[in-house]
Design an enzyme around this catalytic site. Structure first.
Site, PDB file in Angstrom:
ATOM      1  N   GLN B 128       0.827  -1.207   0.000  1.00  0.00           N
ATOM      2  CA  GLN B 128       0.000   0.000   0.000  1.00  0.00           C
ATOM      3  C   GLN B 128       0.865   1.262   0.000  1.00  0.00           C
ATOM      4  OE1 GLN B 128      -2.597   1.041   3.497  1.00  0.00           O
ATOM      5  NE2 GLN B 128      -4.194   0.572   2.029  1.00  0.00           N
ATOM      6  N   GLY B 129       0.829   2.015  -1.087  1.00  0.00           N
ATOM      7  CA  GLY B 129       1.599   3.265  -1.185  1.00  0.00           C
ATOM      8  C   GLY B 129       0.722   4.462  -0.912  1.00  0.00           C
ATOM      9  N   SER B 163       4.346  -1.831   4.346  1.00  0.00           N
ATOM     10  CA  SER B 163       4.563  -3.220   4.745  1.00  0.00           C
ATOM     11  C   SER B 163       4.715  -4.097   3.518  1.00  0.00           C
ATOM     12  CB  SER B 163       3.382  -3.737   5.565  1.00  0.00           C
ATOM     13  OG  SER B 163       3.103  -2.856   6.617  1.00  0.00           O
ATOM     14  N   GLU B 246     -13.649  -2.782   5.582  1.00  0.00           N
ATOM     15  CA  GLU B 246     -13.311  -3.900   6.446  1.00  0.00           C
ATOM     16  C   GLU B 246     -13.470  -3.602   7.933  1.00  0.00           C
ATOM     17  OE1 GLU B 246     -13.018  -6.383   3.646  1.00  0.00           O
ATOM     18  OE2 GLU B 246     -12.567  -6.959   5.679  1.00  0.00           O
TER      19      GLU B 246
END
Lengths: 319, 384
Positions: B128-129, B163, B246
């Site tokens: 994820q950028g 990550s 989510e």
């Protein structure tokens, strides 16, 4: 899994809220504070007619035939408006003590070293011999105390009978280990939940309306964060209280009680803080909520008992 | 109010339990925390097993290759896999829980066909950028620039806290395509291949020891315009569609894990005598109440999502605030039970305790969450 209020449960909650708004609004609250120690018998009978006390009594016995979740919703509403009287004891006596279900008879109960509303009660469950009146912290809850009974009937001291009051405690469903009735603990938690939700609303109302430094105090992050924490505690407690009402598990009830006590007591203190100096005055309603929350937190199944029960559960292999 | 499960849900649980009991004993040993290629292989291997058994993308829509399971079934899946000690989603996290659902919701048919199946089959890893050194909780102030050059965007800037960047194949990248627009309006969502020229990954050593995150430097990286999901300058909306997606279930496995850890902690205290200390014992009792309540709050939020009220945004911030602090309290209590072992890096509790320090920061700090609760739920005036 439908862990949400059903339409019937919403209707019940709204009905109780409307009844209490009509019969115990801000004016009646003021009047009750001005005349401490007097129970409004007409209101008590009206509660009885509305089924507040007979809610869980089977229809065959003249009750409403509903369950713990519905009782919890009703007691949450009572907690919201600071409804005075031995509500839990009378509710638990419905079906056992004549007139309790209909609100004709006011029933109170000995709870550890304290008795609420002893002078106004028609029936006392438990041995109240030797009770002496005290000047109650809560202007809306007259109290008697029983010298020498501070530790009677605490469950963690074992299942053995532990005092003269034993065996005549409020007899609801699921009497556990000779201690406090779990249903009484749960209904107290429901009242605390009502307080927690109500004081969060009061704080938010005040924070929107009250201006300082040219803007509503609710625009200040410090005040926002107090209010946010109040909501988080109340909503966490709500999930725990409602779940305990569904499962009726004593460990769930202990968890609900702990979190609801915390949400009510800390929430009310935060509400007072948000109100500033005005919150410290007698005119403000906030102190009444705090005093009631403190009073309820002294009832059976309080912090220490619940924590011990929950700790024991961890090593019982079911945690 | 009902906490019971339908016969279909119970059947789903039983079959899942049976499958887990069959396959888990045959899993290879878990790789070391700093063995990133090993972790990638392990996590993707587990995803492939889920795929073959029909459990991949359980909560994804059927037309995206998922199973279209209800929120309650997803809750059961997360509860049972954690209870059985199954691997975590790990390296598949961003692909399965964020980039994938975003592409499923906003991508073209061609984009869905290209990117979704490899995520479900455990063939490609996404990172994820989003965050940048100057844009953490204030995500919309990101500065990484992208400008059009023919059929490509040319991207320069840097990302941080990424990550799995070392082992990722793709990055869901937020870039600024219109510096003149208001800050939420000039952002675009791109799928960037991590092996593109100009991408440099530098692992970032954290206080927990092994590199948990990486910095990603972007020096005139060319990303085809065809890799843009949604319209140009509409990337903020595209991201928000799935960012709270989510919230209802993101922590289900973790709450189940906390309840198990608490039980282990109580048994450890019984063994080493700390159980006789009433203060510590009651503290563990209170934590039991805490995680029971958080489990009920999870069930409440999932049930609310199932009632069709759409994105469960309200419960998310309330839950995250309470959970992130409770988990840190759990590890503090663990340190008091463990005594000297609490300072031993080889004790499994210690690394988790260190990692838990990020919970009140990651995905919006507790302070940002309180602002969200105050302004969006309680309706207090916007503050600064």
């Amino acid at each position: 899994m439908r862990f949400q209020l059903t339409d019937d449960q919403r209707a019940l909650r709204d009905g109780v809220r409307q009844l209490l708004a009509r019969r115990f609004g801000p004016e009646e609250l003021r009047a009750a504070v001005a005349a401490p120690g007097a129970l409004d018998r007409a209101l008590w009978r009206e509660l009885g007619e509305a089924g507040f006390f007979a809610l869980r009594l089977p229809e065959a016995d003249g009750g409403v035939g509903l369950g713990l979740p519905e009782a919890v919703l009703a007691f949450e509403e009572a907690g919201r408006v600071l409804l005075p009287g031995p509500l839990v004891a009378t509710h638990l006596a419905a079906g056992t003590v004549a007139g309790a279900a209909t609100g004709e008879t006011v029933v109170t109960a000995v709870d550890g070293a304290l008795v609420e509303w002893l002078a106004e009660a028609d029936v006392v469950r438990g041995d109240a011999a030797g009770a002496v009146p005290m000047r109650s912290l809560d202007p809306l809850t007259p109290l008697h105390r029983l010298p020498g009974r501070e530790k009677a009937g605490r469950w963690w001291e074992g299942a053995r009978p532990s005092g003269p009051g034993e065996g005549v405690r409020p007899s609801g469903a699921g009497e556990a280990g000779g201690g406090t009735d779990p249903v009484a603990v749960l209904l107290t938690a429901a009242e605390q939940l009502g307080t927690a939700a109500r004081v969060c609303e009061l704080a938010v109302q005040h924070a929107r309306a009250r201006e300082q430094f040219g803007r509503p105090v609710g625009a200040f992050q410090a005040v926002q964060h107090l209010c946010a924490d109040m909501l988080v505690r109340a909503e966490t407690a709500r999930a725990a209280v409602y779940a305990a009402a569904v499962t009726a598990d004593p460990v769930d009830i202990a968890a609900a009680r702990l979190l609801a006590d915390e949400a009510a007591v800390r929430g009310t203190r935060d509400c007072l803080q948000v109100h500033g100096g005005m919150g410290f005055t007698w005119e403000s309603e906030v102190h009444l909520h705090l005093k009631r929350a403190w009073t309820r937190s002294h009832r059976g199944g309080g912090v220490t008992e619940s924590e011990e029960l929950l700790a024991a559960d961890l090593t019982a292999g079911t945690g | 109010m009902d906490l019971s499960y339908t016969p279909e849900e119970e059947d789903f649980r039983a079959r899942l339990r049976e499958w887990l009991a069959k396959v888990l004993p045959g899993l290879p040993p878990k790789p070391a925390p700093d063995d990133w290629p090993g972790r990638r292989a392990y996590d993707l291997g587990w995803q492939r097993m889920l795929y073959d058994a029909g459990y991949a993308g359980l909560h994804w829509p059927v037309d995206a290759g998922g199973r279209g399971a209800s929120p309650t079934q997803h809750l059961i899946f997360l509860e049972e896999t954690e209870r059985a000690g199954a691997p975590y989603v790990g390296a598949g996290f961003v692909g399965l829980l964020h980039a994938g659902p975003t592409i499923a919701a906003e991508g073209t048919p061609g984009q869905r066909a290209r990117w979704l199946p490899p995520i479900l089959r455990g063939e490609e890893v996404w990172c994820q950028g989003f965050s940048e050194p100057e844009a953490g909780s204030d995500l919309a102030s990101l500065r990484t620039r992208a400008w059009r050059d023919g059929d490509d965007y040319v991207v320069s800037g840097s990302k941080i806290w990424t990550s799995h960047a070392e082992v990722a194949d793709w990055c869901e990248l937020l870039v600024r395509t219109d510096p003149g627009a208001p800050k939420h309006r000039g952002i675009t969502w791109l799928a960037m291949p991590m092996d593109a020229p100009g991408v440099t990954v530098r692992p970032l050593r954290t206080l927990a020891g092994p590199a948990e995150f990486a910095e990603v430097f972007l020096d005139e990286v060319r990303v085809p315009v065809a890799h843009r999901v949604g319209e140009e300058n509409d990337g903020w909306r595209v991201t928000m569609v799935t960012l709270s997606f989510e919230r209802g279930t993101a922590f289900v496995g973790e709450v189940v894990a906390c309840r198990r850890l608490l039980g282990e902690l109580a048994r450890a205290a019984r063994r080493n005598g700390h159980w006789d200390d009433p203060v510590l014992r009651r503290r563990l009792g209170r934590l039991n109440a805490e995680f029971r309540a958080l489990w009920r709050l999870t069930q409440w939020n999932v049930s609310e999502a199932e009632r069709g009220r759409g994105v469960p945004g309200v419960g998310g911030s309330v839950f995250k605030l309470r959970y992130s602090h409770a988990r840190q309290e759990l590890y503090d209590a663990a340190a008091d039970v463990l005594g000297a072992a609490a300072l031993d890096l080889d004790s499994p509790w210690v690394l988790d305790r260190l990692s838990s320090l990020s919970y009140t920061i990651a995905a919006g700090t507790s302070q940002i969450q309180r602002n969200i609760v105050a302004e969006r739920i309680l309706g207090l005036p916007k503050g600064r």
